[in-house]
Structure formats: structure tokens, C-alpha cells
Design a protein around this motif. Sequence first.
Motif, short mmCIF file in Angstrom:
data_model
loop_
_atom_site.label_atom_id
_atom_site.label_comp_id
_atom_site.label_asym_id
_atom_site.label_seq_id
_atom_site.Cartn_x
_atom_site.Cartn_y
_atom_site.Cartn_z
N PRO A 286 35.14 49.75 40.65
CA PRO A 286 36.45 50.22 41.12
C PRO A 286 36.44 51.74 41.31
O PRO A 286 35.45 52.42 41.00
CB PRO A 286 37.39 49.81 39.98
N GLN A 291 42.06 52.83 39.96
CA GLN A 291 42.10 51.43 39.59
C GLN A 291 41.82 51.27 38.10
O GLN A 291 41.28 52.16 37.45
CB GLN A 291 41.06 50.62 40.39
N VAL A 292 42.19 50.12 37.57
CA VAL A 292 41.94 49.80 36.16
C VAL A 292 40.44 49.58 35.97
O VAL A 292 39.81 48.83 36.71
CB VAL A 292 42.73 48.55 35.74
N ARG A 297 34.60 44.51 36.31
CA ARG A 297 34.80 45.07 37.65
C ARG A 297 33.56 45.84 38.12
O ARG A 297 33.49 46.24 39.29
CB ARG A 297 36.02 45.98 37.67
N ASP A 477 47.45 47.44 40.11
CA ASP A 477 46.08 47.88 39.81
C ASP A 477 45.99 49.39 39.99
O ASP A 477 45.36 49.90 40.92
CB ASP A 477 45.10 47.16 40.74
N GLU A 478 46.65 50.09 39.09
CA GLU A 478 46.72 51.55 39.13
C GLU A 478 47.01 52.04 37.71
O GLU A 478 47.91 51.50 37.06
CB GLU A 478 47.82 52.00 40.09
N THR A 484 51.07 48.53 34.81
CA THR A 484 49.63 48.57 35.07
C THR A 484 48.98 47.29 34.59
O THR A 484 49.23 46.82 33.47
CB THR A 484 48.99 49.78 34.37
N CYS A 485 48.12 46.69 35.42
CA CYS A 485 47.42 45.46 35.04
C CYS A 485 46.53 45.70 33.83
O CYS A 485 45.82 46.72 33.74
CB CYS A 485 46.56 44.96 36.19
N LEU A 490 44.03 41.12 35.25
CA LEU A 490 43.15 41.19 36.41
C LEU A 490 42.24 39.97 36.47
O LEU A 490 41.98 39.43 37.56
CB LEU A 490 42.31 42.47 36.36
N TYR A 512 50.08 42.82 42.41
CA TYR A 512 49.91 41.37 42.42
C TYR A 512 51.12 40.73 41.77
O TYR A 512 51.64 41.22 40.76
CB TYR A 512 48.66 40.96 41.64
#
Length: 542
Positions: A286, A291-292, A297, A477-478, A484-485, A490, A512
Motif C-alpha cells: 500500500p 492507506q492502512v 497488504r 482505507d486512510e 479508518t479500516c 480490510l 467501503y
Amino acid sequence: MAALFAALGCTATDDGAAPAGTRPPAGATGAGPERTRPVIAFVQPEKRAVMLADAAGRTWLAARTGAHPPAEVVWSPDADRLAWLDGEGSDGTGELHIYDVAKGRLHSQPCPCHGVGFLGRDLATLAADGTSLALFPPGHPTERTRRVPLSKGQGAYSQLADGGPDDVVVFGVLPEAPGVTRGQGVVSAVDRRGTVRGLLPEKKPSTFTDALRAPDGKALAWGTSDSGGACWTRSTLLTHSGGTADEPVRHLPQDAAFRRALIGDRQRSLTSFAWAGDGLTVTYGPLGGCQVLGPERFVSYYLRDGVRTFLGTGMIGIALGADGRVARLAADYSSDGLMQAPSGADGYTGTLTLTTSGRQQPLGKRVSAFTFTPAETVAAGAPAAAPQPPDAAVTAVDDHGRKLPEAVVRLVRQMEEAAVRRDTARLVALCGTCRPQVHEWIRGEGGAAAVLRAVRAHPGRNGDDGLMYPGLRSCVDEPEQDITCTPQQLRDVAVLGLRPDEDDVDYGGIVYISWGGSPTVVPLLVRTDGKGKALWTGVAAG
């Protein structure tokens, strides 16, 4: 140009004997390190240090860096020298450093230049104005630096990206114009006579991060950085034959691990890539700060002849060496399962390990960059594949990582088993206190499949109603937002196949929502009674 070479020829500084204060890391065995036979170099920006390690994992300090640690270090073909370029200081001039491995001596001098790479045995840099190369012979500073004018100037924002036996790779930025967006440019090969040979087809520019030449000195790989804004950048690995005006080949995974990482066509970084024999290792992740940063990821692969081999998750980078040696730069995660914010470096940092003879040795913490010697890279073989992430299953934690009551986990696993078998009678029995309409829904078409989707996601706390499967209503996703996720959410986004909410403009990142996927997600309600028994009480949707 006269000013440039006056600077390149100015008085150099040598630090004398090999740096003191060296000791092997915990776990390394044997006597002192083999200082004349390093296999890997790495950078620790917080310590302002360029470090070396031998095949046994024993480390030593090569040199201290300045206030602007290098983003990369490069080896000479025979690994007798190591070179790097510090970032520019307040006067606009960085420093070039050449480390003599055998003598343990560092030579440093100001250099108004962009990028370093070895052209054969000569170290090459590109003048800051993009009009010439400077070649530093193996005997430098005793041997004189040579200037080579280019047959075609590359511009003030160009950079020398990597070397080769016969030419070096240069990226020249193009001015914005019709058909050319910001950051695009041309990739060229420049030989020691200054002849510039374009590597891309006409009117097909590329964005560019950095490049690496294959061990054979012909093919190369580079990363793109296509951007629609600071947090809307996507990077992709390209490979190129090295031939004039050839089309580069795009390499983007499509397997389950990559899909679960949620690093698609809007936000994606290329955190590391390295040649390994006639293949490449590559890691996607990411965007830091945008992004998280969860471990799943970051996904790593080995690429050879167009075939990708999955190597695992949670690594910022991985590289392969001789005799089965593997270097891994693993991200450091905090207790909440998120990557710790990088400190003292422009990019990610992590813990570097070297696996040799089946044993993993720690080399250093908070490492930002690492590279095997050319001999190690040439001799690297194809690695074994890692297993793909397991299929989704009932979890023992909620959507914020908190442990669930054992009774709840047991009940939900029973629901999962029945849903897998499409045993609607068993599901109705497990939902004994549910309304008749819920029983009718369970028996209907798609009811068991909807139950299965829900129970394989993480539940969320639902006030007096206990828990809801899935717990996700909406998340962004921030980092540092009110919704925030979490890493668990996620994972659920990927498991449930949710799509971004295109209509949400309240956040800068991708949002999302649980009703934004297909097929529809029906939330299930689970609670525990006064005796600690878990009950499925119904659904949270009509």
C-alpha cells in the motif's frame, strides 16, 4: 560544465582505517566477519550507517552517512567497491561516496550529479544538468575523472538509474505536452562514448522510480509511478529486453494473495524489486501515509519467464543470493497489527534478516535498503513457492482484534459447518429463537450461502444486541480517520468482495460499505445470555 568538474576534482576526504566499534549481531557464530568477502550491503538511516554482512550473517560498519542517508547503494561488478550518493544538502550539492572494501577506506567528495552506477569497472554519474557523464576509474582518486558529453542532453531533472558492462540506464523527464503527463519521460542507454540510445518506442513515455540491470547486463526492470495526486499513485513493475525502442512488459499479479491485499489500480506502491539469476523478486504494498499498513497488504513474488511464484506476505522486500541465501526485510508491526510509522527515512523501514544454510540471522533493525553483491545475484536460483493465504474461516476475534467469548466461537463454527453442507434444517435449529420470517429466509435460495459469507467475517460490537456478523458497516482505507479500516475489516472487505463506494466524497481515501458488494451481505445477530450461552437471535436486515 567547468564548474561541475572543478567540483568533481576537488579535495577528497578519506576516513583512514576501517571503522571501529564493529561487532557481530546476536546469533552470529564464529570469529570476526570476513571483511573482504561481504555478500550484502544495507542502509540504516536512523543510525546514518551503511553496513556490510558476510555469508555467516556477521555485520560491520562500512561508513557513516551524512544528514541525508542514501536511498540506495550500488556494488562494483567484482564487489571490491561500494558507492552511494547522499541526498542534496542546503547548497544543492550532494556527496558522492566510494568505499574500498579490501582497504576499509571511504573516499567522499561533493558531486552535483544525479544517480550512480558502474559502467564496467568505472563508476558513472550523470551531471546535474543532464549533459554529460562523469566516469571515476578504479584507481580514483589517484586516477583522474573523465567527462563524457552526451550526444543528446537529458535535461536537468534526469537521473542515472543503473549501470551495466557496456552502457548505463538514464531516465530523462519530458516537459508536459499533449500526450505527455507530469512525471513521464524517456528511458535511454548511454555508452562510454556518450551515445544515447532510446529504449522506448516513439511517443510512448513512461513514469519511473528506479531501475535495475539484469545480471547479463542487457535486460532491465523499472517501476512506474503513475499519479493522479499524492495519495492516488499506483506503481507497476516493468521489464524490458534492453533493445532499442522495445515495448516494456507489465507485471501485475492476479492471485488470491494480491486480491486480498486490496492494492489495485488506484493506490499501490512497488516497495522493492531485485534480480535473482534470470528472474526477479518483487514486492507490492500500500501507499505509506495514505492507506492502512497491514501485513497481508505487502505481497512478494518471484518472476521468471512470465510466471509468478508467490513468496509470502508481510515483507517490505526479499532478495535471493547464492547457495540458497535469502535476505528478507520484514515490516515491524505494533500490537494493533499495523506497520509502525517509518522514522528517519523517506520510505519503509524494517528488520533485515539473512537466511543461510537453513538458519536465519538478524542483520539489523530499521533498515531502509539492501542489496546482494553481483556474484550473489548471478548465482541465485528459483525459490520454492509459499502457500496462498488460507480460505476464510470463522475467526476468534472481532473486527477490532478483541478476543471473542469461546461460546460465541463454538456457535458460529456450528453455523459455518451447517452452511457449508447447505443444511438449512440445522441452521433453522441453531436459530431457534429467530422469527418465522428469518427461518423462511434461511430455507430460501441463497440463504445458506449468505450465512456462510457472514460468519466468515469478523463480528462487530452491536450494543445491547451483542455481536453482528459481519461487523463492517463502512470504513475508509486512510489513516487517522474516524472510521479508518482496521486490518480485520480490510480482510473482510476482500472476503466479502466489497467494492469501493464511488459516491462517498467525505473522505480522501477509498470508502467501503457492507452493502456495496455483490452478492448482498445480510448481517446476523449473535449474543450471549446471562448464563454465558451463545444464541443466534436473527438478522439485522429486513
